[in-house]
Enzyme design. Structure first.
Site, PDB file in Angstrom:
ATOM      1  N   CYS A  96       8.352  -2.106   3.461  1.00 36.20           N
ATOM      2  CA  CYS A  96       8.882  -3.126   2.518  1.00 36.20           C
ATOM      3  C   CYS A  96       8.247  -4.329   2.706  1.00 36.20           C
ATOM      4  CB  CYS A  96      10.328  -2.950   3.015  1.00 36.20           C
ATOM      5  SG  CYS A  96      10.884  -3.585   4.617  1.00 36.20           S
ATOM      6  N   TRP A  97       9.243  -5.584   2.525  1.00 36.90           N
ATOM      7  CA  TRP A  97       8.492  -6.820   2.617  1.00 36.90           C
ATOM      8  C   TRP A  97       7.910  -7.155   4.153  1.00 36.90           C
ATOM      9  CZ3 TRP A  97       6.169 -10.651   0.448  1.00 36.90           C
ATOM     10  CH2 TRP A  97       6.083 -11.916   0.966  1.00 36.90           C
TER      11      TRP A  97
END
Length: 361
Positions: A96-97
């Site tokens: 993810c981020w």
């Protein structure tokens, strides 16, 4: 349950996984992602905005509860669709981020299914730091040769044919989704973000053999709105060139065909005229617009070449002063001439390749 973590994002390491799963929202994914990654978001753009607003303005517990419900529903959907046919030995890498809650939630569920799941520590940010390090802070090992020549000398077409013939090429205009001039925007195909352009670029560079010559077009440091990163630009600026030479009238005919889609859009054409970095009189502009209206595209192309493109090319060539390996004359819109030109360029590049590899040409 089999859940692992890694920080290794080298091209060789990523090939060990059956799928690179980007769990970020579609908007984040569109801006940039690991090459070859598949977007299986655990929160949509709207859901992410809603949860973030609740987290900041209302209650953190409520945000986690609402977000958790969305995540569970979305991961279930992916299990029933994109992941429905994956076998027991399926091995994904999830990110993810920054390697936190979103990737952790999906990875936990996938590992519970029985798949050997790995989470990228630091998420997308780990990958982005590596891209910046390699394209901004390091030096590339690749050896380039440039296809040079005035606008309309079929450089892009020659480059593509060299690639089809087995030579290593770097199609910067293809990666940037732009033909490298004021008329270069591709209708219906916006340019990628700078970050995505760099990701695509690094993915192609990693697939090339640094021991062999790489052919690229001679470009300015920007292609449309995308900047060529320093590590690559340094190598291109010092690379020798092969010049394609064609008469202005022949180049104009070629451009009339290659850019017919742009000229057909009158609003886009007027916008381009307005962006020309030279002053044009009202009379000249009216003349150009009349040429476009009448379908006199070759005449229009030649007028713009004489006034803008050819002088700009000549200034750029003097400024960069790259070594000239040879010149190849051609008639760009003549099939037999184009084939002959490709063969001559291929011979030059082949000799350089053989020299680089220590072989007899």
């Amino acid at each position: 349950m089999s859940l692992e973590v890694t920080e290794d994002i080298s091209a060789a390491a990523l090939t060990r996984y059956d799928m690179l799963i980007d769990t970020r929202s579609p908007g984040e994914f569109a801006e940039d992602h690991l090459p070859g990654a598949v977007n299986l978001p655990v929160l949509s753009d709207e859901e992410r905005a809603e949860v973030g607003t609740i987290y900041v303005q209302d209650d953190r517990f409520k945000a986690r509860r609402v977000g958790g419900a969305y995540v569970a529903r979305n991961v279930a959907h992916h299990l029933q669709t994109a992941l429905a046919d994956k076998p027991g030995g399926f091995r994904p890498l999830v990110y993810c981020w920054r390697g936190g809650m979103r990737s952790g939630a999906m990875a936990t569920i996938l590992s519970q299914v029985g798949w050997r799941t790995t989470v990228l520590t630091g998420g997308y940010r780990t990958y982005r730091r590596e891209v910046v390090r390699r394209l901004y802070d390091q030096t590339l090992d690749h050896r380039f040769v440039l296809l040079d020549g005035h606008t309309g000398s079929a450089k892009t077409e020659v480059l593509g044919r060299l690639g089809e013939a087995g030579f290593q090429i770097l199609d910067l205009e293809g990666l940037a989704a732009h033909r490298g001039s004021l008329f270069g925007a591709l209708p219906g195909r916006p340019q990628p973000s700078q970050k995505l352009f760099e990701s695509r670029l690094l993915g192609v560079l990693d697939a090339l053999d640094p021991a062999r010559v790489v052919v690229a077009e001679a470009e300015s440091s920007k292609i449309g709105q995308r900047m060529i990163p320093p590590a690559l630009w340094t190598r291109l600026a010092e690379a020798p060139r092969i010049e394609l030479v064609a008469e202005a009238a022949d180049r104009a005919r070629y451009l009339a065909t290659a850019y017919a889609d742009v000229v057909a859009d009158r609003k886009a054409l007027d916008d381009i005229f307005a962006r020309l970095p030279i002053r044009i009189s009202a009379e000249r502009l009216a003349s150009w617009q009349a040429m476009a209206e009448q379908g006199a595209l070759a005449e229009l192309a030649q007028a713009i070449m004489v006034l803008h493109y050819d002088p700009a090319y000549d200034r750029s060539r003097k400024r960069h002063d790259r070594a000239l390996l040879g010149a190849v004359s051609l008639v760009p819109d003549h099939p037999a001439s184009l084939v002959e030109a490709v063969d001559r360029v291929a011979q030059m590049v082949g000799e350089l390749d053989a020299s680089a590899l220590g072989r007899d040409p």
